[in-house]
Structures are given as structure tokens and as C-alpha cells.
Design an enzyme around this catalytic site. Structure first.
Site, PDB file in Angstrom:
ATOM      1  N   ALA A   1       5.726  -2.110  11.317  1.00  0.00           N
ATOM      2  CA  ALA A   1       6.027  -0.748  10.772  1.00  0.00           C
ATOM      3  C   ALA A   1       6.316  -0.864   9.237  1.00  0.00           C
ATOM      4  CB  ALA A   1       7.297  -0.297  11.435  1.00  0.00           C
ATOM      5  N   CYS A   2       5.465  -0.017   8.524  1.00  0.00           N
ATOM      6  CA  CYS A   2       5.503   0.062   6.921  1.00  0.00           C
ATOM      7  C   CYS A   2       7.046   0.359   6.549  1.00  0.00           C
ATOM      8  CB  CYS A   2       4.578   0.929   6.509  1.00  0.00           C
ATOM      9  SG  CYS A   2       4.975   1.464   4.752  1.00  0.00           S
TER      10      CYS A   2
END
Lengths: 119, 124
Positions: free
Chosen positions: A77-78
Site C-alpha cells: 500500500a502506498c
């Protein structure tokens, strides 16, 4: 073929998460390597383990954990997108990880294809 | 990564108005990070995506920080290949002079040809 996946929509609201998972499953079954699923935009909401869908529905978060643990697919996940949306290590699904956009760049560079699922 | 054949052609495609959804803004954030990786980056603006480049935007009324000026910084990150779809521009009554940065205006078929040449295309 080595494949990276970019997922840009959250679970349930949009079909992208379902399609990305089905694609990853099918690609692996055909002998391709799915390197990583990178979650961006609302896609990061796929990474929370706080979701509790009805028993008779699919559990999308559990699917990502399965891909990670069973098939070695990195679920990433960014961090910038996650911080906006309340996703952090405390709520992270098993097998998922917070990372930066530099990692997405690496995924784009090192794989034969980067497939985007989103609106 | 020093070998030239390791440089990938990556195109970002801006398709939406700058406000109303976060896609364009987070797309721009992605471009700025990728720019540090010395790849062959380009950005295509099609449909409402061209509004992201429109001069004189004022976002005070919607209480959201504007970011059109950030596109002017792309040049400093060596992201110089900015392509705008001619028809999208004309349909919206805009010309190159209405945009905050220098762009190459081209036909959809030419943008399509460039997309075909890419190793990676990411839409926003």
C-alpha cells in the site's frame, strides 16, 4: 511472464479489486509470476483488516492475504495514499505492507507488464 | 540501472478534471516520485485531463488546495514530454495559450502511436 498489478479502487464499491484478484489467480494458475499488487488511490483501503463483510459474501481483504501467503505476491500500500485514508501498520492485513511510490517504480521497471485495475 | 536498455518508457495519462476526484492530484504525486528514477517519462492529457493545465484556476471556493502550478515544476524534474490531445482542447474551447506549461498538441492517433511504444502506461 512477470506481472505487476496496480490497483486504484477500494474494495466492494468498485469491481476493480475483484477483477485484479481474479486476474492474479488466473495468471498464477497459467504459470505466470505475479510479483506484486500495489495499492494506490482508494485502492489502499483493500489493505485494512478492520473490514467485516457478511458471511455469505467474499472477503476481499482475506483474498489479498491468501495471495501473499500462498503465492508470495507482495501486497503493498502506498504510504502517502494510506496516510490520507487511515491505513497504517496497526490495521494492515496479514501479508500486506506499507511502502512508497519508489517501490511501484521498481515494480514497473522489473516486470514484463504492469497492469492497472481501476476506474 | 546505468545501461540504456534498462530505461523504461513510462507514460502517465491524465483523463479527469483536476478537482472532483483525487485521481489527477495523486497521479501528479506519482509522476514526481517516478521522475527521480531517471526513466523515460511522458504525460498525456486527454479529455477533461487537460483542465488540469488550465491557467488562472482558483480553488478557494471549494476549500481544496490548487495544484496546477505544480505542473510547472515538472520541467525541473526533467519531465518535458507533455502531450495534449488536439480534439480535447478544441472541444473545450481552449488553446495552448490557456495552459500553464508548454505542451505538444497532437492528434489522438499520434498519442495512440506513442502509447503503443511505451513499456508502461498508467492512467489516472
Amino acid at each position: 511472464m512477470n506481472i505487476g498489478i496496480l490497483l486504484k479502487e477500494g474494495p466492494y464499491n468498485h469491481q476493480a479489486a475483484d477483477t485484479a484478484f481474479k486476474f492474479a489467480e488466473a495468471a498464477i494458475a497459467k504459470g505466470h509470476k505475479v510479483d506484486a499488487i500495489f495499492l494506490y488511490n482508494d485502492g489502499v483501503i483493500n489493505a485494512t483488516r478492520l473490514g467485516d463483510p457478511p458471511q455469505d459474501d467474499r472477503n476481499i481483504a482475506a483474498r489479498w492475504t491468501e495471495l501473499s501467503l500462498k503465492h508470495g505476491v507482495e501486497v503493498l500500500a502506498c504510504i502517502a495514499a494510506s496516510k490520507r485514508r487511515g491505513i497504517n501498520d496497526e490495521v494492515m492485513i496479514e501479508g500486506g505492507e506499507i511502502t512508497g511510490l519508489g517501490t511501484l517504480t521498481d515494480i514497473a521497471i522489473r516486470n514484463d507488464r504492469l497492469l492497472t485495475f481501476g476506474d | 540501472m546505468s545501461e540504456e536498455q534498462d530505461i523504461k518508457k513510462i507514460m502517465h495519462v491524465m483523463r479527469r478534471a483536476p478537482h472532483g476526484s483525487i485521481y489527477t492530484y495523486e497521479g501528479l504525486e506519482m509522476i514526481l516520485i517516478m521522475a527521480a528514477y531517471e526513466q523515460d517519462l511522458s504525460v498525456a492529457f486527454i479529455g477533461d485531463g487537460i483542465y488540469a493545465l488550465k491557467k488562472d484556476q482558483d480553488t478557494a471556493g471549494i476549500g481544496i488546495k490548487g495544484f496546477s502550478k505544480t505542473f510547472m515544476a515538472l520541467d525541473g524534474y526533467d519531465v518535458e514530454k507533455l502531450y495534449v490531445d488536439r480534439q480535447s482542447l478544441e472541444e473545450r474551447g481552449l488553446t495552448e495559450d490557456d495552459l500553464v506549461v508548454d505542451v505538444e498538441v497532437m492528434d489522438a492517433s499520434e498519442i495512440g502511436r506513442l502509447m503503443n511504444e511505451q513499456d508502461v502506461v498508467i492512467h489516472h
